[in-house]
Design an enzyme around this catalytic site. Sequence first.
Site, PDB file in Angstrom:
ATOM      1  N   TYR A  33       0.887  -0.819  -0.100  1.00 29.61           N
ATOM      2  CA  TYR A  33      -0.328   0.528   0.231  1.00 29.61           C
ATOM      3  C   TYR A  33       0.568   1.275   0.036  1.00 29.61           C
ATOM      4  O   TYR A  33       1.543   2.036   0.924  1.00 29.61           O
ATOM      5  CB  TYR A  33      -1.427   0.026   0.920  1.00 29.61           C
ATOM      6  CG  TYR A  33      -1.905  -1.226   1.022  1.00 29.61           C
ATOM      7  CD1 TYR A  33      -2.330  -1.944   0.356  1.00 29.61           C
ATOM      8  CD2 TYR A  33      -2.560  -1.375   3.128  1.00 29.61           C
ATOM      9  CE1 TYR A  33      -3.021  -2.900   0.255  1.00 29.61           C
ATOM     10  CE2 TYR A  33      -3.518  -2.832   2.850  1.00 29.61           C
ATOM     11  CZ  TYR A  33      -3.468  -3.476   1.751  1.00 29.61           C
ATOM     12  OH  TYR A  33      -4.241  -4.314   1.651  1.00 29.61           O
TER      13      TYR A  33
ATOM     14  N   HIS B  22      -0.363 -12.124   0.974  1.00 30.37           N
ATOM     15  CA  HIS B  22      -0.992 -11.308   0.789  1.00 30.37           C
ATOM     16  C   HIS B  22      -1.677 -11.869  -1.122  1.00 30.37           C
ATOM     17  O   HIS B  22      -3.592 -11.766  -0.361  1.00 30.37           O
ATOM     18  CB  HIS B  22      -0.889  -9.697   0.315  1.00 30.37           C
ATOM     19  CG  HIS B  22      -1.004  -8.551   0.039  1.00 30.37           C
ATOM     20  ND1 HIS B  22      -1.032  -7.110   0.375  1.00 30.37           N
ATOM     21  CD2 HIS B  22      -2.430  -8.498   0.096  1.00 30.37           C
ATOM     22  CE1 HIS B  22      -1.757  -6.420   0.981  1.00 30.37           C
ATOM     23  NE2 HIS B  22      -3.074  -6.878  -0.081  1.00 30.37           N
TER      24      HIS B  22
ATOM     25  N   GLY C   3     -17.997   1.252  -1.090  1.00 29.31           N
ATOM     26  CA  GLY C   3     -18.598   2.229  -0.498  1.00 29.31           C
ATOM     27  C   GLY C   3     -20.176   2.247  -1.653  1.00 29.31           C
ATOM     28  O   GLY C   3     -20.779   3.138  -1.051  1.00 29.31           O
TER      29      GLY C   3
END
Length: 404
Positions: free
Chosen positions: A121, A191, A275
């Site tokens: 990130y 990951h 979202g």
Amino acid sequence: MTKSHRTNQSPSNNRSPSNIDNPQRRQFLASAAFLGVAPWLLSSLGEAAAQTASPQPASQRRKLGALEVFPVGLGCQWKPGQGDGTAQDYFGSRIDRSAAVALIRRAVDQGVTLIDTAEVYGPFLSEEIVGDALQGLRETVVLESKFGFNVDLETGKIGEGLNSRPEHIKRAVEGSLRRLRTDRIDLLYQHRVDPRVPIEDVAGAVKDLVAEGKVLHFGLSEPGLETIRRAHAVLPLAAIQNEYSMVWRGPEADVLPLCEELGIGFVSWAPLGYGFLTGTITAETRFGDDPGRDFRAWVPRMAEDALAANMALVDVVRTWAQRKEVKPAQLALAWLLAQKPFIVPIPGTTKAAHLDENIAAAAITFTGDELHELNAAVAAVKIEGARLPLPVLAMSGVEAPPKA
């Protein structure tokens, strides 16, 4: 202030995709890596799940293996912004680095104990921000980070493919510890599963780090089912971190039952569906054509036609949020918490008000009848479009190669 409890820990060492042209592919990889999925992250609701999901006091602490955490964590995923001292999230929202530090500290002050980030990130930027934020607060949190992308450990450049070679893992962890300004990582994830490295070798490398006190617990993100079993046999897994929300319920079929069988916790990334479940997205919302700014521009289920069809789920969320007198995002998080007592969502945000709302979702509960009715309403909505771009989706559910 709520404090985390760590048990069964090793002692600390006390040290304070092919169909995209090259330019577009590089942008795609960088954008995908930034998501909680990174470049490789990247069923309807089962009858049995509906029957076994009983209301849980969501304010109780939850177990991820031997770790105990507040029911809602915080995902920290930023890349450099356009100006000095700024960061940008995956969806185009910007935040000053100092404000990001303050946001993390605000979360901890309100009782959040699970802080999630990763070397990719940024790369590196998010770990640096988290490291700054946790100075003086380190003992109050469970800190998660991740390795596994082909990141140049000196420059941060993201290369093709994955890299979970044992020697790379150990070097990557040293870099993470330095950026996080800590002597140990409480929960370290692979990951994405590296299709070239046996999971036994990966787990063995992490086991060495556990013996050195640099890592306390092990996890996997978006792995294949047999890879979970094989890794767990070498070094018990504390958690699986997969996408899971009302809009993507895939883990209910196999992963959640396997976690329950083996006593593994489950950390949900994208618990608000990028979202989609917050009530701020409509059928007319468009995400532009620059996935470097907003990853949703490449997400099939966010495409124009799919988005219009998928608004049926938003209607369910809004209706139930009004019924419970809460925000849509809070309703979506509370639904996740009600599915299993070992699920911990890690929503990310750049806004203090949204952080406060997410934390407050831990106090929302459902009666048995309410949960049964809500589960049925969610299951009745058929979601159109894949959850991720196909080259990224191909990196999920991968099985590690057999150990020779």
